[in-house]
Each structure stands twice: as structure tokens, then as C-alpha cells.
Design a protein around this motif. Structure first.
Motif, PDB file in Angstrom:
ATOM      1  N   GLN A   1      10.897  33.684 -42.303  1.00 53.14           N
ATOM      2  CA  GLN A   1      12.125  32.918 -42.085  1.00 53.14           C
ATOM      3  C   GLN A   1      12.011  32.035 -40.846  1.00 53.14           C
ATOM      4  OE1 GLN A   1      14.992  36.105 -41.998  1.00 53.14           O
ATOM      5  NE2 GLN A   1      14.517  36.680 -44.116  1.00 53.14           N
ATOM      6  N   ALA A   2      11.306  32.525 -39.818  1.00 52.98           N
ATOM      7  CA  ALA A   2      11.100  31.718 -38.609  1.00 52.98           C
ATOM      8  C   ALA A   2      10.245  30.492 -38.921  1.00 52.98           C
ATOM      9  CB  ALA A   2      10.440  32.557 -37.523  1.00 52.98           C
ATOM     10  N   PHE A   3       9.196  30.669 -39.703  1.00 53.10           N
ATOM     11  CA  PHE A   3       8.367  29.537 -40.104  1.00 53.10           C
ATOM     12  C   PHE A   3       9.175  28.558 -40.958  1.00 53.10           C
ATOM     13  CE2 PHE A   3       4.669  32.580 -39.603  1.00 53.10           C
ATOM     14  CZ  PHE A   3       4.088  31.909 -38.533  1.00 53.10           C
ATOM     15  N   ALA A   4       9.960  29.098 -41.884  1.00 54.65           N
ATOM     16  CA  ALA A   4      10.754  28.244 -42.766  1.00 54.65           C
ATOM     17  C   ALA A   4      11.780  27.436 -41.992  1.00 54.65           C
ATOM     18  CB  ALA A   4      11.439  29.103 -43.828  1.00 54.65           C
TER      19      ALA A   4
ATOM     20  N   VAL B   1       5.526  36.447 -45.982  1.00 56.08           N
ATOM     21  CA  VAL B   1       5.744  35.222 -45.197  1.00 56.08           C
ATOM     22  C   VAL B   1       5.798  34.010 -46.126  1.00 56.08           C
ATOM     23  CG1 VAL B   1       4.649  33.631 -43.564  1.00 56.08           C
ATOM     24  CG2 VAL B   1       4.761  36.080 -43.042  1.00 56.08           C
ATOM     25  N   LEU B   2       4.846  33.916 -47.026  1.00 53.23           N
ATOM     26  CA  LEU B   2       4.812  32.773 -47.940  1.00 53.23           C
ATOM     27  C   LEU B   2       6.029  32.747 -48.854  1.00 53.23           C
ATOM     28  CD1 LEU B   2       1.023  32.712 -48.915  1.00 53.23           C
ATOM     29  CD2 LEU B   2       2.253  31.093 -47.453  1.00 53.23           C
ATOM     30  N   ALA B   3       6.486  33.910 -49.280  1.00 53.28           N
ATOM     31  CA  ALA B   3       7.671  33.963 -50.139  1.00 53.28           C
ATOM     32  C   ALA B   3       8.886  33.382 -49.429  1.00 53.28           C
ATOM     33  CB  ALA B   3       7.943  35.403 -50.571  1.00 53.28           C
ATOM     34  N   GLU B   4       9.026  33.683 -48.155  1.00 48.95           N
ATOM     35  CA  GLU B   4      10.169  33.173 -47.392  1.00 48.95           C
ATOM     36  C   GLU B   4      10.069  31.670 -47.147  1.00 48.95           C
ATOM     37  OE1 GLU B   4      12.872  34.759 -46.561  1.00 48.95           O
ATOM     38  OE2 GLU B   4      12.233  36.773 -47.173  1.00 48.95           O
ATOM     39  N   THR B   5       8.854  31.152 -47.066  1.00 50.40           N
ATOM     40  CA  THR B   5       8.681  29.711 -46.809  1.00 50.40           C
ATOM     41  C   THR B   5       8.616  28.897 -48.096  1.00 50.40           C
ATOM     42  OG1 THR B   5       6.256  29.865 -46.763  1.00 50.40           O
ATOM     43  CG2 THR B   5       7.423  30.200 -44.683  1.00 50.40           C
TER      44      THR B   5
END
Length: 239
Positions: free
Chosen positions: A48-51, A75-79
Motif C-alpha cells: 500500500q505504501a508503494f501504491a 506487495v504486487l497485489a496491492e500495487t
């Protein structure tokens, strides 16, 4: 590569939290442990932070151990990105020996000595791999990654010990040094910028843990916590 940008960005993560010992203090096989509930939340928070900043990854590299793969996938799923994971086994965590074979009077040093101060190369982790052997495989891997100029932003999802080796390499401009006191919270993010010159490294930030950025809940390290868990279990097994 982004226009007018000489340096590239390396996002270096530690995998989310896992449970290394069962309720009785018996160690799980470290090559197979998955994320626990907290680890899944940490991985999602990192994503979520990356997104939130619109970060896009050209490459995503994991060690291949399940806890790094699961963290990267969350991580990829959230972005909302679909990037094929690359497995680099040379970036697996520093390998320990058999805990049962470590004498009581050497147990504390075996758990904590590899992550204390400027660590000598001959120091071994849990009676297994030495710090020098860890650097022997991580330094060439990072050099190979940097030699490939096809990417601008890469995500590495690795481990506490390996991350320390990479951060030490960056902080010292590529020297063969291991700084053990660089804390790496479960699910944390580090950002490193690297230029075209061999010693052109900038550590933008380190050990940012999105679910709890001020890390107020604990002042102990992961290895200190594991040492306490295992010590208690060893004592109980003899009573």
C-alpha cells in the motif's frame, strides 16, 4: 530509464514476520516457514505504501524461500502490478547450523554475535555459515544486478542478514564490511540509489516499517527475541 536521471532505485525489503518456533520452542524448518498473520499484514502495508506513491517495478527479485515469495506477491497485489518474480538463490538468508549442537555457554554468541557491530568475516551464524561466506555470494549477485542496465527500479525481497550485507556494501561504497547493528524489522523497506560509478551509492532511507513507522512496540532485535524463545525451550526440555 527516467529522463535526466543517472541513478537507479533499489527498493530492498525484508520479508514479513514468520513463526520460527512452535509453542514448545521447537524450531520450524526455516526453508519452509510461511508468513504469519502479522507478516501478511506487513507485506500488504508495504504494498500500500508503494501504491500510494505510484511506484512501479521493472524487476522483482526474491531469494526463493517461501517467506520472500509470499511477501513479494502480496506487495504486487496491492500495487496492481504483474511482474514475474526472479529467484536468486544466492540471496538466501545466512545459513545456520544445528541448534542442538551448540553448547549452552556458546548459545548467546551463536544467536547474536553475527549481528553485533562491525562483524569479522570468520564469525559464524548459529554455528553455520560465516559472514565472509555470506559476502562471497551476496556481493557478486549485487554486482551482476547493477551490471544489467535494462532496469530503472527494482524490488528485492530478501532477509535480515542478507539485507545487512547489501546495506553495508552500499554504505561503505562497495567495501567488504558487514555492519551487524543495522536493524531490519519484519516487512521493512530500504531505498538505495546507485549510479554508474562503482562507489556511487546513496542510502535514501532504511528500516521503514509501514504498519508501525516509529517502531515503538519493541526495542529488541529479532535475534534477541529468538534467542529468548529457544533458550527457554532448551531449559524446559531438561526439566
Amino acid at each position: 530509464m527516467t529522463a535526466n536521471t543517472e541513478r537507479r532505485r533499489v527498493f530492498l525489503m525484508r520479508h514479513g514476520s514468520v513463526t520460527y518456533f512452535d509453542a514448545a520452542g521447537k524450531p520450524h524448518l526455516p526453508e519452509t516457514v510461511p508468513l504469519n498473520e502479522a507478516g501478511r499484514a506487513q507485506a500488504a502495508a508495504a504494498g500500500q505504501a508503494f501504491a500510494a506513491d505510484g511506484i512501479r517495478f521493472d524487476r522483482v527479485i526474491v531469494s526463493g524461500l517461501p517467506r520472500t515469495v509470499e511477501t513479494a506477491m502480496r506487495v504486487l497485489a496491492e500495487t496492481g502490478q504483474q511482474v514475474q518474480l526472479e529467484t536468486w538463490s544466492e540471496l538466501e538468508e545466512i545459513r545456520g547450523g544445528k541448534l542442538a549442537g551448540i553448547p549452552d555457554d556458546q548459545l548467546r554468541e551463536a544467536f547474536l554475535g553475527a549481528f553485533a557491530g562491525m562483524v569479522p568475516e570468520e564469525r559464524r551464524f548459529l554455528g553455520g555459515e560465516s559472514i565472509g561466506e555470506l559476502m562471497d555470494r551476496t556481493h557478486p549477485a549485487i554486482a551482476a544486478l547493477l551490471a544489467d542496465t535494462s532496469w530503472d527500479t527494482v524490488l528485492l525481497v530478501l532477509h535480515g542478514g542478507v539485507n545487512r550485507a547489501i546495506l553495508s556494501y552500499a554504505l561503505t561504497g562497495g567495501q567488504r564490511v558487514f555492519l551487524g547493528n543495522l536493524s531490519q524489522a519484519a516487512g521493512c523497506i530500504n531505498a538505495l540509489d546507485v549510479g554508474t560509478e562503482p562507489h556511487d551509492w546513496i542510502v535514501r532511507f532504511s528500516n521503514y516499517a509501514p504498519p508501525a513507522p516509529l517502531q515503538a512496540a519493541t526495542r529488541s532485535t529479532t535475534m534477541e527475541q529468538l534467542f529468548q524463545e529457544y533458550s527457554k525451550s532448551r531449559l524446559l526440555s531438561r526439566t
